[in-house]
Write a protein that holds these residues in place. Sequence first.
Motif, PDB file in Angstrom:
ATOM      1  N   CYS A   1       0.599  -1.498   0.169  1.00 51.79           N
ATOM      2  CA  CYS A   1      -0.149   0.050  -0.026  1.00 51.79           C
ATOM      3  C   CYS A   1       0.901   0.972  -0.334  1.00 51.79           C
ATOM      4  O   CYS A   1       1.122   1.424   0.954  1.00 51.79           O
ATOM      5  N   VAL A   2       1.384   2.300  -1.289  1.00 55.48           N
ATOM      6  CA  VAL A   2       1.501   3.251  -1.401  1.00 55.48           C
ATOM      7  C   VAL A   2       0.710   4.496  -1.215  1.00 55.48           C
ATOM      8  O   VAL A   2      -0.293   4.518  -1.741  1.00 55.48           O
TER       9      VAL A   2
ATOM     10  N   ALA B   1       5.176   7.373   0.849  1.00 58.43           N
ATOM     11  CA  ALA B   1       6.085   5.511   1.402  1.00 58.43           C
ATOM     12  C   ALA B   1       5.079   4.587   1.193  1.00 58.43           C
ATOM     13  O   ALA B   1       3.650   4.625   1.427  1.00 58.43           O
ATOM     14  N   PHE B   2       5.658   3.508   2.089  1.00 58.93           N
ATOM     15  CA  PHE B   2       4.515   2.602   1.145  1.00 58.93           C
ATOM     16  C   PHE B   2       4.886   1.146   2.434  1.00 58.93           C
ATOM     17  O   PHE B   2       4.957   1.059   3.925  1.00 58.93           O
ATOM     18  N   VAL B   3       3.821   0.566   3.237  1.00 58.36           N
ATOM     19  CA  VAL B   3       4.358  -0.133   3.969  1.00 58.36           C
ATOM     20  C   VAL B   3       3.268  -1.460   2.662  1.00 58.36           C
ATOM     21  O   VAL B   3       2.536  -1.848   2.502  1.00 58.36           O
TER      22      VAL B   3
ATOM     23  N   GLN C   1      -4.237   5.726  -1.863  1.00 62.23           N
ATOM     24  CA  GLN C   1      -3.620   5.095  -1.778  1.00 62.23           C
ATOM     25  C   GLN C   1      -3.200   4.292  -2.911  1.00 62.23           C
ATOM     26  O   GLN C   1      -4.444   4.598  -3.931  1.00 62.23           O
ATOM     27  N   VAL C   2      -1.975   3.446  -3.613  1.00 59.67           N
ATOM     28  CA  VAL C   2      -2.244   3.343  -4.703  1.00 59.67           C
ATOM     29  C   VAL C   2      -1.860   1.321  -3.814  1.00 59.67           C
ATOM     30  O   VAL C   2      -0.352   1.381  -3.292  1.00 59.67           O
ATOM     31  N   VAL C   3      -2.843   0.310  -4.264  1.00 59.24           N
ATOM     32  CA  VAL C   3      -2.646  -1.216  -3.341  1.00 59.24           C
ATOM     33  C   VAL C   3      -2.187  -2.017  -4.359  1.00 59.24           C
ATOM     34  O   VAL C   3      -2.533  -2.029  -5.561  1.00 59.24           O
ATOM     35  N   VAL C   4      -1.431  -3.030  -4.215  1.00 60.49           N
ATOM     36  CA  VAL C   4      -0.803  -3.596  -5.255  1.00 60.49           C
ATOM     37  C   VAL C   4      -0.664  -5.007  -4.468  1.00 60.49           C
ATOM     38  O   VAL C   4      -0.132  -5.499  -3.021  1.00 60.49           O
ATOM     39  N   ARG C   5      -1.277  -5.703  -4.953  1.00 64.07           N
ATOM     40  CA  ARG C   5      -1.247  -7.400  -4.064  1.00 64.07           C
ATOM     41  C   ARG C   5      -0.814  -8.710  -5.035  1.00 64.07           C
ATOM     42  O   ARG C   5      -0.083  -8.273  -6.247  1.00 64.07           O
ATOM     43  N   VAL C   6       0.474  -8.976  -4.300  1.00 63.51           N
ATOM     44  CA  VAL C   6       1.494  -9.665  -4.701  1.00 63.51           C
ATOM     45  C   VAL C   6       1.535 -10.713  -4.111  1.00 63.51           C
ATOM     46  O   VAL C   6       1.224 -11.020  -3.012  1.00 63.51           O
TER      47      VAL C   6
ATOM     48  N   ASP D   1       3.162   4.484 -11.084  1.00 66.23           N
ATOM     49  CA  ASP D   1       3.271   4.946 -12.313  1.00 66.23           C
ATOM     50  C   ASP D   1       2.327   3.642 -13.039  1.00 66.23           C
ATOM     51  O   ASP D   1       1.715   3.793 -14.051  1.00 66.23           O
ATOM     52  N   MET D   2       2.221   2.983 -12.526  1.00 61.53           N
ATOM     53  CA  MET D   2       2.498   1.300 -13.026  1.00 61.53           C
ATOM     54  C   MET D   2       1.377   1.468 -13.000  1.00 61.53           C
ATOM     55  O   MET D   2       0.441   1.096 -14.317  1.00 61.53           O
ATOM     56  N   ALA D   3       0.072   1.221 -11.293  1.00 64.89           N
ATOM     57  CA  ALA D   3      -1.199   1.424 -11.466  1.00 64.89           C
ATOM     58  C   ALA D   3      -1.975   2.033 -12.878  1.00 64.89           C
ATOM     59  O   ALA D   3      -3.477   1.963 -12.489  1.00 64.89           O
ATOM     60  N   ALA D   4      -0.892   3.472 -13.079  1.00 69.40           N
ATOM     61  CA  ALA D   4      -2.937   4.433 -14.304  1.00 69.40           C
ATOM     62  C   ALA D   4      -1.779   4.433 -14.934  1.00 69.40           C
ATOM     63  O   ALA D   4      -2.335   5.294 -15.896  1.00 69.40           O
TER      64      ALA D   4
END
Length: 242
Positions: free
Chosen positions: A13-14, A35-37, A55-60, A99-102
């Motif tokens: 989460c950014v 910052a990210f967590v 926030q930008v949320v990326v699931r890994v 940037d990747m999310a957008a």
Amino acid sequence: MIESDSCPDFLVCVVTEGQVEVRRNGRSAVVSGGAFVLMDLAAPFVFDAPTRFRQVVVRVPGRLVEGRLPEALAARVTARAFDPADDGASAIIGRVLTDMAATELPAATAVPFASSAISMLSATILESAPIVRPGDGYRAQDLARIEKVIADNLHDADLTVSDVARLSGMSLRNLQILAQGAGRTANGWLYEARIERAKHLLATTGDPVATISEYVGLRDVSHFGRLFRKQVGTSPGRFRTG
């Protein structure tokens, strides 16, 4: 919500605007300003925001984190803020993910980009967080380097495990030992990566199976089909439609 849908994946989460306090298992961190967590979806956590935030949320997928980060280290860095003010690498990761999310990326480009982003994320965490046991950090860095070499060269049908070892800057024997420690063979590691990328391309593009076979470095589409069925349990065509 997390208790009803627990899984071995992670969230990155950014926080791009505002401020959020994250709490999990008695640990808390304030995240803001890019910052990210890292959050483990296998356990509940709380987001507490006094005002509106973005926030930008990326699931890994958890399987992509395995091998890149020692398990004990991954447990210690969740719910911890990686702040760009403290570490330049954290700032880069935040910008890359935002940037990747957008950005709309073609599937053939998105897959290696995503793999590189996960490698960068893992390297940042390894650099910023304390290592739990001597040797763990070095092993994880080696594994991350191998994963990146494989991801960057999957299109090459002539790529061998010897090539992967050479490009990773290690001996073939060391590569085989690392693969064994991760519960796989060196050749299996390479084939698994090819099939994982093929699964993604089958799910996100309309490209013919023969074309996808070439994208992942398998010139013989019949061989590709047999490998796919062995690893996934179904044919590429049925995987795409089902």
